[in-house]
Design a protein around this motif. Sequence first.
Motif, mmCIF file in Angstrom:
data_model
loop_
_atom_site.group_PDB
_atom_site.id
_atom_site.type_symbol
_atom_site.label_atom_id
_atom_site.label_comp_id
_atom_site.label_asym_id
_atom_site.label_seq_id
_atom_site.Cartn_x
_atom_site.Cartn_y
_atom_site.Cartn_z
ATOM 1 N N THR A 107 -8.264 -18.922 -12.458
ATOM 2 C CA THR A 107 -9.110 -19.704 -13.511
ATOM 3 C C THR A 107 -9.127 -19.094 -15.054
ATOM 4 O O THR A 107 -9.104 -19.854 -15.703
ATOM 5 C CB THR A 107 -10.526 -19.904 -12.800
ATOM 6 N N PHE A 108 -9.335 -17.979 -14.738
ATOM 7 C CA PHE A 108 -9.312 -17.089 -16.237
ATOM 8 C C PHE A 108 -8.101 -17.227 -16.991
ATOM 9 O O PHE A 108 -8.170 -17.572 -18.321
ATOM 10 C CB PHE A 108 -9.731 -15.546 -16.073
ATOM 11 N N ALA A 109 -7.001 -17.283 -16.261
ATOM 12 C CA ALA A 109 -5.759 -17.456 -17.135
ATOM 13 C C ALA A 109 -5.611 -18.880 -17.467
ATOM 14 O O ALA A 109 -4.905 -18.950 -18.372
ATOM 15 C CB ALA A 109 -4.656 -17.112 -16.091
ATOM 16 N N ARG A 110 -6.073 -19.885 -16.594
ATOM 17 C CA ARG A 110 -5.904 -21.109 -16.932
ATOM 18 C C ARG A 110 -6.800 -21.613 -18.343
ATOM 19 O O ARG A 110 -6.417 -22.347 -19.130
ATOM 20 C CB ARG A 110 -6.176 -22.246 -15.704
ATOM 21 N N TYR A 111 -8.103 -21.155 -18.145
ATOM 22 C CA TYR A 111 -9.088 -21.413 -19.148
ATOM 23 C C TYR A 111 -9.441 -19.987 -19.908
ATOM 24 O O TYR A 111 -10.684 -19.523 -19.765
ATOM 25 C CB TYR A 111 -10.376 -22.201 -18.698
ATOM 26 N N PRO A 112 -8.601 -19.467 -20.701
ATOM 27 C CA PRO A 112 -8.804 -18.198 -21.212
ATOM 28 C C PRO A 112 -9.790 -18.050 -22.140
ATOM 29 O O PRO A 112 -10.437 -16.998 -22.576
ATOM 30 C CB PRO A 112 -7.461 -17.655 -21.786
ATOM 31 N N ALA A 131 -7.559 -28.160 -22.260
ATOM 32 C CA ALA A 131 -8.626 -27.902 -21.111
ATOM 33 C C ALA A 131 -8.859 -29.259 -20.859
ATOM 34 O O ALA A 131 -9.204 -29.443 -19.522
ATOM 35 C CB ALA A 131 -9.493 -27.209 -21.788
ATOM 36 N N GLU A 132 -9.091 -30.291 -21.344
ATOM 37 C CA GLU A 132 -9.567 -31.696 -21.059
ATOM 38 C C GLU A 132 -8.420 -32.096 -20.058
ATOM 39 O O GLU A 132 -8.537 -32.602 -18.898
ATOM 40 C CB GLU A 132 -9.744 -32.573 -22.100
ATOM 41 N N GLN A 133 -7.265 -32.060 -20.502
ATOM 42 C CA GLN A 133 -5.915 -32.605 -19.704
ATOM 43 C C GLN A 133 -5.867 -31.900 -18.017
ATOM 44 O O GLN A 133 -5.974 -32.488 -17.076
ATOM 45 C CB GLN A 133 -4.932 -32.239 -20.223
ATOM 46 N N LEU A 134 -6.273 -30.428 -18.045
ATOM 47 C CA LEU A 134 -6.289 -29.774 -16.856
ATOM 48 C C LEU A 134 -7.583 -30.078 -16.156
ATOM 49 O O LEU A 134 -7.374 -30.186 -14.883
ATOM 50 C CB LEU A 134 -6.207 -28.367 -17.291
ATOM 51 N N LEU A 135 -8.653 -30.242 -16.626
ATOM 52 C CA LEU A 135 -9.800 -30.378 -16.057
ATOM 53 C C LEU A 135 -9.902 -31.778 -15.231
ATOM 54 O O LEU A 135 -10.523 -31.951 -14.124
ATOM 55 C CB LEU A 135 -10.929 -30.180 -16.882
ATOM 56 N N ASP A 145 -8.721 -31.148 -12.195
ATOM 57 C CA ASP A 145 -8.967 -29.790 -11.493
ATOM 58 C C ASP A 145 -10.329 -29.914 -11.117
ATOM 59 O O ASP A 145 -11.415 -29.537 -11.457
ATOM 60 C CB ASP A 145 -8.819 -28.839 -12.544
ATOM 61 N N GLU A 146 -10.452 -30.762 -9.771
ATOM 62 C CA GLU A 146 -11.629 -30.969 -9.018
ATOM 63 C C GLU A 146 -12.512 -29.494 -8.635
ATOM 64 O O GLU A 146 -13.614 -29.702 -8.671
ATOM 65 C CB GLU A 146 -11.553 -31.911 -7.838
ATOM 66 N N VAL A 147 -11.696 -28.683 -8.505
ATOM 67 C CA VAL A 147 -12.228 -27.355 -7.972
ATOM 68 C C VAL A 147 -13.129 -26.725 -9.225
ATOM 69 O O VAL A 147 -14.016 -26.263 -9.106
ATOM 70 C CB VAL A 147 -11.180 -26.542 -7.586
ATOM 71 N N ASN A 148 -12.108 -26.687 -10.517
ATOM 72 C CA ASN A 148 -13.171 -25.912 -11.458
ATOM 73 C C ASN A 148 -13.960 -26.760 -12.551
ATOM 74 O O ASN A 148 -14.687 -26.022 -13.276
ATOM 75 C CB ASN A 148 -11.981 -25.184 -12.323
ATOM 76 N N LEU A 149 -13.955 -28.089 -12.118
ATOM 77 C CA LEU A 149 -14.734 -28.962 -13.256
ATOM 78 C C LEU A 149 -16.216 -28.554 -12.920
ATOM 79 O O LEU A 149 -16.741 -28.434 -13.940
ATOM 80 C CB LEU A 149 -14.246 -30.313 -12.768
ATOM 81 N N SER A 184 -14.885 -41.062 -13.627
ATOM 82 C CA SER A 184 -16.052 -40.404 -14.105
ATOM 83 C C SER A 184 -15.625 -38.822 -14.330
ATOM 84 O O SER A 184 -16.217 -38.197 -15.368
ATOM 85 C CB SER A 184 -17.018 -40.264 -12.639
ATOM 86 N N SER A 185 -14.844 -38.119 -13.662
ATOM 87 C CA SER A 185 -14.326 -36.733 -13.931
ATOM 88 C C SER A 185 -13.586 -36.784 -15.371
ATOM 89 O O SER A 185 -13.931 -35.871 -15.956
ATOM 90 C CB SER A 185 -13.293 -36.202 -12.871
ATOM 91 N N ALA A 186 -12.825 -38.091 -15.605
ATOM 92 C CA ALA A 186 -12.136 -37.772 -17.069
ATOM 93 C C ALA A 186 -13.021 -37.866 -18.000
ATOM 94 O O ALA A 186 -12.953 -37.405 -18.988
ATOM 95 C CB ALA A 186 -11.177 -38.853 -17.083
ATOM 96 N N LYS A 187 -14.510 -38.715 -17.836
ATOM 97 C CA LYS A 187 -15.446 -38.652 -18.774
ATOM 98 C C LYS A 187 -16.325 -37.355 -18.913
ATOM 99 O O LYS A 187 -16.234 -36.729 -20.214
ATOM 100 C CB LYS A 187 -16.563 -39.931 -18.652
ATOM 101 N N LEU A 188 -16.431 -36.599 -17.988
ATOM 102 C CA LEU A 188 -16.884 -35.333 -17.806
ATOM 103 C C LEU A 188 -15.963 -34.341 -18.725
ATOM 104 O O LEU A 188 -16.531 -33.515 -19.687
ATOM 105 C CB LEU A 188 -17.313 -34.966 -16.683
ATOM 106 N N ALA A 189 -14.723 -34.558 -18.490
ATOM 107 C CA ALA A 189 -13.722 -33.594 -19.131
ATOM 108 C C ALA A 189 -13.721 -33.809 -20.641
ATOM 109 O O ALA A 189 -13.547 -33.113 -21.480
ATOM 110 C CB ALA A 189 -12.356 -33.728 -18.403
ATOM 111 N N ARG A 190 -14.083 -35.236 -21.025
ATOM 112 C CA ARG A 190 -13.907 -35.454 -22.350
ATOM 113 C C ARG A 190 -15.180 -34.879 -22.947
ATOM 114 O O ARG A 190 -15.182 -34.414 -24.131
ATOM 115 C CB ARG A 190 -14.052 -37.165 -22.497
#
Length: 413
Positions: free
Chosen positions: A15-20, A117-121, A124-128, A210-216
């Motif tokens: 997760t750190f490497a994905r979202y440094p 990060a938005e695209q990844l999230l 990414d239901e685990v890290n969202l 809904s997750s895409a809205k939260l990611a946005r």
Amino acid sequence: MPVPTIPPVLTDEVTFARYPFLPQAAQWIRDMAQRHSIDLNELLDGPWMEKARQRARIRLIDSVQSKEGVQVVGGDIHTEEGRLIEAFSFYYARLVVCASEDERLIARWAQAEAARAEQLLIQDEVNLPVLAETYISEAVRISQPTGSAVLASSSTSMRQLRQGNSSLWKIGLSDFIEICPKITGDRWRLPNVDLKDGWVTLHNERQYTSSAKLARLLRERIKRGIEQEALEKMAEVTTDLAVRLAEPVGIVRNLMANKASEAIALVGAEESDWPPCMQKIIAELTNGVNVNHFGRLFLASMAATLALPQEACVGFFRGAPDFSESTTSYQVEHVYQHEYTPAGCGKLKINHNCPVLPGDNRTCDQPWMDHPLKYIRATQRWKRLTSKPAESVEKEPAQPEGSAEQKSSSDDD
Ligand code: SF4
């Protein structure tokens, strides 16, 4: 509500490497630097960090050139080497933008990293939930997804990613109010949301989960975090560091300058430079002709690319038989916001929006003509050459065909 002052505990290295950019990742990066003896000299010039610098250059180029932000595809973060490259490429890219001492570049880079990060999230239901807890004071998952999400590949567009199925989220009103003014579109306006007891439910929509809205929403807070940190670090850049990073800074600055001059050239286009297809659609709309959807979208995206005022673009549609001020304004705003690339000649021809036949227009007849933006560039260049004194014109090519216009890429098909 402000960003939480104490972020949740996070220990997962992937997760750190994905979202440094995460605040929790800072200590992990410091520990890795110690473990692998990576100091500033190694990061700037050492052979061990060459791959990280290469990846950083890609991150920086994407920041300037890609509308979607930094490409999601990176190294294999499930290996220690892959994680090192991802983490230190982010770190090196940040050093470069800080050394540029250019706040516009810092903002652009922060925006591109946040868009990544938005695209990844979205996927990414685990890290969202962890990132939501890090950046939003009040965010609660109401229910889990009931179906499968869109399976993404590198060619999946943002619009496709936002569709499908996801968890259902609600966020606190104060967070929503603080973030939403930065996002355009009716969906984000308070009168249009489901508000109850101080919570805004981010409902799943067919086109926007809904997750895409939260990611946005998270993207805005992530961008602000990355930008603030970079601005603070900018103040710490020493002359020695600035000199050592002069080359990568120069590369990025040149890219920015080229992008700006391209945009300025197009923005300066006069009406007489506009291609026949664009002029025809405007004339038809003015005369009350019901122009097809493809033609309308093309016109709006051309207007956005040429940086015409949005009101002027709405004005093009005023004569349309189905004109509605509010609907057109909304649709035009959407096109401007998403920076749609105007369609190329091939698609315009198929959709009956190209009015010229062979022999009608010399520029459109050129073998390299496959995009209306090339028409504008060619016309501008031709005007520039022919407005020079006769002596210097003789030294220049006689026609705009070929050269720069021929090499520019087309977004058709
Ligand atoms: S050839 Fe291309 S640029 Fe020319 S009118 Fe047709 S679509 Fe427009």
